[in-house]
Motif scaffolding. Structure first.
Motif, PDB file in Angstrom:
ATOM      1  N   LEU A  34      29.821  53.590 130.523  1.00 39.66           N
ATOM      2  CA  LEU A  34      28.576  54.232 130.052  1.00 39.66           C
ATOM      3  C   LEU A  34      28.370  54.526 128.667  1.00 39.66           C
ATOM      4  O   LEU A  34      27.230  54.846 128.298  1.00 39.66           O
ATOM      5  CB  LEU A  34      28.813  55.564 131.250  1.00 39.66           C
ATOM      6  CG  LEU A  34      28.877  55.150 132.601  1.00 39.66           C
ATOM      7  CD1 LEU A  34      29.222  56.404 133.160  1.00 39.66           C
ATOM      8  CD2 LEU A  34      27.575  54.588 132.994  1.00 39.66           C
ATOM      9  N   LEU A  37      26.928  51.694 127.161  1.00 38.24           N
ATOM     10  CA  LEU A  37      25.187  51.808 127.534  1.00 38.24           C
ATOM     11  C   LEU A  37      24.410  52.940 126.943  1.00 38.24           C
ATOM     12  O   LEU A  37      23.314  52.669 126.249  1.00 38.24           O
ATOM     13  CB  LEU A  37      25.101  51.907 128.981  1.00 38.24           C
ATOM     14  CG  LEU A  37      25.494  50.766 129.830  1.00 38.24           C
ATOM     15  CD1 LEU A  37      25.532  51.097 131.406  1.00 38.24           C
ATOM     16  CD2 LEU A  37      24.622  49.389 130.006  1.00 38.24           C
ATOM     17  N   GLN A  59      26.417  47.848 137.105  1.00 42.91           N
ATOM     18  CA  GLN A  59      25.792  48.375 137.899  1.00 42.91           C
ATOM     19  C   GLN A  59      26.847  49.617 138.685  1.00 42.91           C
ATOM     20  O   GLN A  59      26.433  50.465 139.238  1.00 42.91           O
ATOM     21  CB  GLN A  59      25.000  47.482 138.990  1.00 42.91           C
ATOM     22  CG  GLN A  59      23.978  46.773 138.447  1.00 42.91           C
ATOM     23  CD  GLN A  59      23.359  45.906 139.461  1.00 42.91           C
ATOM     24  OE1 GLN A  59      23.883  44.850 139.662  1.00 42.91           O
ATOM     25  NE2 GLN A  59      22.134  46.283 140.118  1.00 42.91           N
ATOM     26  N   CYS A  61      29.332  50.819 137.626  1.00 43.20           N
ATOM     27  CA  CYS A  61      29.662  52.150 137.001  1.00 43.20           C
ATOM     28  C   CYS A  61      28.629  53.007 136.884  1.00 43.20           C
ATOM     29  O   CYS A  61      28.658  54.166 137.130  1.00 43.20           O
ATOM     30  CB  CYS A  61      29.893  51.540 135.355  1.00 43.20           C
ATOM     31  SG  CYS A  61      31.454  50.500 135.031  1.00 43.20           S
ATOM     32  N   ILE A  62      27.536  52.670 136.929  1.00 53.54           N
ATOM     33  CA  ILE A  62      26.139  53.580 136.922  1.00 53.54           C
ATOM     34  C   ILE A  62      26.106  54.316 138.330  1.00 53.54           C
ATOM     35  O   ILE A  62      25.966  55.307 138.233  1.00 53.54           O
ATOM     36  CB  ILE A  62      24.847  52.656 136.328  1.00 53.54           C
ATOM     37  CG1 ILE A  62      25.145  52.337 135.093  1.00 53.54           C
ATOM     38  CG2 ILE A  62      23.681  53.541 136.792  1.00 53.54           C
ATOM     39  CD1 ILE A  62      23.706  51.347 134.815  1.00 53.54           C
ATOM     40  N   SER A  66      26.615  58.234 138.982  1.00 50.50           N
ATOM     41  CA  SER A  66      25.422  58.895 139.743  1.00 50.50           C
ATOM     42  C   SER A  66      25.966  59.654 141.014  1.00 50.50           C
ATOM     43  O   SER A  66      25.675  60.814 141.272  1.00 50.50           O
ATOM     44  CB  SER A  66      24.483  57.895 140.122  1.00 50.50           C
ATOM     45  OG  SER A  66      23.384  58.421 141.029  1.00 50.50           O
TER      46      SER A  66
END
Length: 82
Positions: A34, A37, A59, A61-62, A66
């Motif tokens: 993260l 990014l 994806q 990780c995101i 979240s």
């Protein structure tokens, strides 16, 4: 790929990075990905830098972040005067 399949890519093992959430089979933490990014690295750049990593890993990780934030209550440290 379904959410549960993505989340299964993230593991917490107390013997790896002091139990921080990592991408399964790596020593790459969710936090680290993260951060990359957040500093402007693209999926492509990250995947090229870390052999074996996939866009689904990023994806995951995101999604993990979240989901983690959705279960958190935030208290303001400073109340703004408006």
């Amino acid at each position: 790929m379904k959410n549960q399949q993505l989340l299964e890519r993230i593991v917490l093992n107390p013997k790896v990075l002091a139990g921080k959430p990592t991408i399964k089979g790596t020593r790459l933490s969710v936090e680290y990905i993260l951060n990359l990014l957040g500093h402007g690295a693209s999926f492509t750049e990250i995947i090229e830098e870390y052999e074996g990593l996939t866009s689904e890993d990023i994806q995951a990780c995101i999604l993990f972040a979240s989901k983690s934030l959705s279960n958190t209550t935030f208290m303001p440290l400073l109340v703004e005067n408006t």
